[in-house]
Motif scaffolding. Structure first.
Motif, PDB file in Angstrom:
ATOM      1  N   ASN A  52      25.751  -0.187  60.651  1.00  0.00           N
ATOM      2  CA  ASN A  52      24.871  -1.353  60.791  1.00  0.00           C
ATOM      3  C   ASN A  52      23.676  -1.079  61.700  1.00  0.00           C
ATOM      4  O   ASN A  52      22.937  -1.991  62.053  1.00  0.00           O
ATOM      5  CB  ASN A  52      25.662  -2.556  61.317  1.00  0.00           C
ATOM      6  N   GLY A  53      23.517   0.175  62.122  1.00  0.00           N
ATOM      7  CA  GLY A  53      22.376   0.541  62.951  1.00  0.00           C
ATOM      8  C   GLY A  53      22.569   0.288  64.431  1.00  0.00           C
ATOM      9  O   GLY A  53      21.639   0.449  65.209  1.00  0.00           O
ATOM     10  N   ARG A  54      23.784  -0.098  64.856  1.00  0.00           N
ATOM     11  CA  ARG A  54      24.051  -0.325  66.285  1.00  0.00           C
ATOM     12  C   ARG A  54      24.419   0.988  66.960  1.00  0.00           C
ATOM     13  O   ARG A  54      25.086   1.839  66.368  1.00  0.00           O
ATOM     14  CB  ARG A  54      25.188  -1.331  66.456  1.00  0.00           C
ATOM     15  N   LEU A  55      23.974   1.144  68.210  1.00  0.00           N
ATOM     16  CA  LEU A  55      24.304   2.346  68.970  1.00  0.00           C
ATOM     17  C   LEU A  55      25.809   2.486  69.118  1.00  0.00           C
ATOM     18  O   LEU A  55      26.510   1.503  69.386  1.00  0.00           O
ATOM     19  CB  LEU A  55      23.674   2.280  70.362  1.00  0.00           C
ATOM     20  N   LEU A  56      26.306   3.706  68.954  1.00  0.00           N
ATOM     21  CA  LEU A  56      27.723   3.975  69.189  1.00  0.00           C
ATOM     22  C   LEU A  56      27.993   3.938  70.683  1.00  0.00           C
ATOM     23  O   LEU A  56      27.135   4.301  71.486  1.00  0.00           O
ATOM     24  CB  LEU A  56      28.096   5.354  68.634  1.00  0.00           C
ATOM     25  N   ASP A  57      29.181   3.513  71.072  1.00  0.00           N
ATOM     26  CA  ASP A  57      29.549   3.456  72.484  1.00  0.00           C
ATOM     27  C   ASP A  57      30.573   4.509  72.883  1.00  0.00           C
ATOM     28  O   ASP A  57      30.736   4.802  74.052  1.00  0.00           O
ATOM     29  CB  ASP A  57      30.107   2.069  72.829  1.00  0.00           C
ATOM     30  N   ASP A  58      31.286   5.061  71.904  1.00  0.00           N
ATOM     31  CA  ASP A  58      32.353   6.008  72.193  1.00  0.00           C
ATOM     32  C   ASP A  58      31.864   7.436  71.946  1.00  0.00           C
ATOM     33  O   ASP A  58      31.581   7.816  70.807  1.00  0.00           O
ATOM     34  CB  ASP A  58      33.553   5.715  71.292  1.00  0.00           C
ATOM     35  N   PRO A  59      31.746   8.259  73.016  1.00  0.00           N
ATOM     36  CA  PRO A  59      31.252   9.620  72.818  1.00  0.00           C
ATOM     37  C   PRO A  59      32.190  10.484  71.980  1.00  0.00           C
ATOM     38  O   PRO A  59      31.794  11.524  71.475  1.00  0.00           O
ATOM     39  CB  PRO A  59      31.111  10.176  74.237  1.00  0.00           C
ATOM     40  N   PHE A  60      33.440  10.060  71.810  1.00  0.00           N
ATOM     41  CA  PHE A  60      34.399  10.833  71.026  1.00  0.00           C
ATOM     42  C   PHE A  60      34.536  10.317  69.596  1.00  0.00           C
ATOM     43  O   PHE A  60      35.368  10.786  68.830  1.00  0.00           O
ATOM     44  CB  PHE A  60      35.753  10.864  71.744  1.00  0.00           C
ATOM     45  N   ASP A  61      33.690   9.355  69.225  1.00  0.00           N
ATOM     46  CA  ASP A  61      33.636   8.865  67.850  1.00  0.00           C
ATOM     47  C   ASP A  61      33.224  10.042  66.964  1.00  0.00           C
ATOM     48  O   ASP A  61      32.278  10.764  67.291  1.00  0.00           O
ATOM     49  CB  ASP A  61      32.590   7.739  67.766  1.00  0.00           C
ATOM     50  N   PRO A  62      33.895  10.268  65.833  1.00  0.00           N
ATOM     51  CA  PRO A  62      33.549  11.412  64.983  1.00  0.00           C
ATOM     52  C   PRO A  62      32.116  11.354  64.434  1.00  0.00           C
ATOM     53  O   PRO A  62      31.561  12.379  64.040  1.00  0.00           O
ATOM     54  CB  PRO A  62      34.564  11.355  63.844  1.00  0.00           C
ATOM     55  N   ARG A  63      31.488  10.179  64.438  1.00  0.00           N
ATOM     56  CA  ARG A  63      30.100  10.066  63.979  1.00  0.00           C
ATOM     57  C   ARG A  63      29.108  10.510  65.043  1.00  0.00           C
ATOM     58  O   ARG A  63      27.924  10.658  64.782  1.00  0.00           O
ATOM     59  CB  ARG A  63      29.794   8.611  63.580  1.00  0.00           C
TER      60      ARG A  63
END
Length: 173
Positions: free
Chosen positions: A10-21
């Motif tokens: 949805n174009g929102r910044l990710l918050d989890d640095p360990f997210d695979p994306r």
């Protein structure tokens, strides 16, 4: 934390640095400065410093303390643009050592852009962030941590992981 370019569907910044994306990391380091502990320092509202005052401070650091480009973000209001432009022009004309500075619109109601290069925080926020760093820490060996992400290729290119404002992670296959 994830870089500005790491976003969800949805174009929102990710918050989890360990997210695979997540493909890039911004490294945030809570820093305590000695002057912040001086009596009365907490009574000084640095958001009141004009763009010219910030520029003069930056120029002192640039001229007397560094031999490279000092990283500086000067926050300004629209009414300060002309005076700041003249100050920068004069610094270049008189060879004061000006190289560059980031300019950022100041929000007087303390709104902010996400993930600024410098954000003043309270002592309580610093202590909380510092504790969070310690909880996330998986090793005390920084060199060993970097080796996890350095495949040994491009030796001549310099440090693989973090050679700008963000850390490039290896592509996931």
């Amino acid at each position: 934390m994830p870089s500005q370019s790491d976003k969800d569907e949805n174009g929102r910044l990710l918050d989890d640095p360990f997210d695979p994306r997540c493909t890039e990391w911004l490294v945030e380091i809570p820093v305590e400065v000695l002057w912040a502990n001086l009596p009365g320092a907490d009574e000084i509202d640095i958001s009141k410093f004009s763009a010219l005052a910030q520029t003069d401070f930056y120029m002192q650091v640039q001229k007397y303390y560094t031999a490279h480009n000092t990283s500086a973000t000067i926050e300004l209001r629209e009414s300060e643009v002309e005076d700041l432009a003249k100050r920068i022009y004069d610094a270049i004309q008189t060879d004061e050592g000006y190289i560059s500075a980031a300019l950022l619109a100041r929000f007087d109601d303390h709104q902010t852009f996400p993930r600024l290069p410098f954000e003043p925080i309270s002592k309580a926020q610093y202590e909380q962030l510092h504790q969070e760093v310690l909880l996330r820490r998986r090793t005390d060996d920084f060199q060993q941590s970097l080796k996890r992400y350095d495949s040994g290729e491009l030796f001549e290119a310099g440090p693989a992981g973090c050679d700008s404002d963000k850390c490039m992670l290896p592509e996931q296959k």
